[in-house]
Design an enzyme around this catalytic site. Structure first.
Site, short mmCIF file in Angstrom:
data_model
loop_
_atom_site.label_atom_id
_atom_site.label_comp_id
_atom_site.label_asym_id
_atom_site.label_seq_id
_atom_site.Cartn_x
_atom_site.Cartn_y
_atom_site.Cartn_z
N TRP A 103 0.98 -1.20 0.03
CA TRP A 103 0.11 0.08 -0.02
C TRP A 103 1.05 1.22 -0.06
O TRP A 103 1.24 1.72 0.96
CB TRP A 103 -0.93 -0.25 1.33
CG TRP A 103 -1.77 -1.21 1.35
CD1 TRP A 103 -2.98 -1.16 1.00
CD2 TRP A 103 -1.45 -2.41 1.97
NE1 TRP A 103 -3.72 -2.29 1.26
CE2 TRP A 103 -3.02 -3.28 1.82
CE3 TRP A 103 -0.58 -3.12 2.31
CZ2 TRP A 103 -3.04 -4.46 2.11
CZ3 TRP A 103 -0.58 -4.41 2.75
CH2 TRP A 103 -1.88 -5.10 2.72
N ARG A 104 1.18 1.41 -1.26
CA ARG A 104 2.15 2.77 -1.17
C ARG A 104 2.03 3.66 -2.31
O ARG A 104 2.75 4.62 -2.31
CB ARG A 104 3.63 2.13 -1.48
CG ARG A 104 3.83 1.74 -2.91
CD ARG A 104 5.17 0.79 -3.01
NE ARG A 104 6.43 1.59 -2.75
CZ ARG A 104 7.68 1.16 -2.94
NH1 ARG A 104 7.94 -0.09 -3.38
NH2 ARG A 104 8.57 1.75 -2.72
N ASP A 256 20.63 -4.83 -0.94
CA ASP A 256 20.78 -3.53 -0.15
C ASP A 256 21.79 -3.44 0.82
O ASP A 256 22.56 -2.65 0.83
CB ASP A 256 19.40 -3.07 0.53
CG ASP A 256 18.17 -3.35 -0.52
OD1 ASP A 256 18.27 -3.14 -1.73
OD2 ASP A 256 16.97 -3.53 0.20
#
Ligand code: ADP
Length: 305
Positions: A103-104, A256
């Protein structure tokens, strides 16, 4: 030696992981944020600042505190009163397979460049990813690229990891266009084998390196899971082996973490091959623990000389 300064630009989200059928564990993560954390933990003498926008809500406040606890500067974290943090949820099934839901779409971070009142200046490095670009609308993307060109003219090194997420782009052609533009401005690039397969249909290292050659990037560092790291710079082409991890628990943030460790070593004056070995140790440690950000003392114990 003067303090090296890096600005890392992107989105940090709320991460909810199913602890069991009824409970969720909450933390904060996002590709560029994960890199910021592992870079700062590995090289505390480097000044790491995170550029993003967050909301005005309690979760955004908690994130701000989390950044502070990691000694990451929040000077360039902008606040929005209308939007809040993006969020994602991870579910792991009985076979260890993970599924993500996001949800972005309207998060505060999608407006970072519009919200920025003071552009970064006097910095040595600027780090961003394909996700940082994907979440912006086109006018903000153009402003970002203007900023990158200005910074480069002043001697700042631009660092880029494509981190291709098809769902964030309207088409693969659109993604290719902006990824190529990003590579064009990069001084250090972290292409990943999986990303280049999905984005450009490259099936081996040679194809990835041939695609990148025209961009004349000073330092190309290609990750490919446990296979090994390829580095190409003006001194040649180096292959750094990776110690395969037998007990892989969760590969979230492997790339990352590698980038964070690699940059920490480079910014501390290490060679490209030593930096790749160090990045691989950081990544290899992170994947043996659940979640994107593992506890600081777990990391320190594993990487202690
Ligand atoms: P990304 O997360 O960008 O897809 P990779 O899967 O290529 O990145 O992994 C990034 C780094 O993580 C690799 O360069 C390697 O150092 C480390 N890594 C990933 N998988 C393994 C593994 N199975 N064993 C040891 N190291 C690994």
């Amino acid at each position: 030696m003067s303090v090296k300064k890096i600005v890392i630009f992107g989105e940090c989200m709320v991460e909810l992981v199913s602890a069991n059928e009824t409970q969720l564990t909450k933390s904060f993560a996002g590709d560029t944020y994960n890199t910021a954390v592992y870079l700062k933990r590995s090289a505390p003498q480097v000044a790491v600042s995170y550029l993003t926008a967050i909301g005005d809500d309690f979760l955004s406040n908690e994130l701000l505190f989390a950044m502070g606890n990691e000694q990451i500067s929040t000077e360039q974290v902008y606040r929005s009163s209308k939007r809040n943090l993006g969020l994602y949820m991870v579910r792991t099934d009985q076979h260890g397979e993970r599924t993500f839901a996001y949800w972005r779409a309207n998060s505060a971070a999608t407006q970072t460049i519009n919200a920025m009142t003071k552009a970064p200046e006097d910095i040595d490095f600027f780090y961003f990813s394909g996700i940082s670009v994907a979440i912006l609308d086109e006018p903000q993307r153009l402003k970002l690229f203007e900023l990158l060109a200005t910074l480069r003219n002043k001697g700042c090194k631009v660092v880029f990891d494509p981190n291709y997420r098809p769902l964030l782009w309207s088409s693969r052609d659109e993604a290719r266009f902006w990824m190529n533009k990003s590579y064009q401005l990069a001084d250090i690039a972290f292409p990943g084998g999986d990303d280049h397969l999905a984005l450009y249909e490259h099936v081996n290292t040679d194809e990835v390196l041939a695609h990148l050659a025209p961009f004349e990037i000073d330092e190309v560092v290609m990750k490919n899971g446990a296979v090994g790291v390829h580095i190409v710079n003006s001194d040649g082409h180096f292959i750094v082996p990776v110690q395969q991890v037998a007990n892989v628990v969760d590969t979230t943030a492997a790339g990352d973490a590698f980038n964070g460790g690699y940059l920490a070593a480079r910014l501390s004056g290490k060679s490209v091959t030593d930096a790749a070995s160090y990045g691989a140790i950081v990544a290899g440690t992170v994947i043996q623990h659940p979640g994107a950000i593992i506890p600081a003392d777990t990391l320190h114990k594993a990487v202690a000389p």
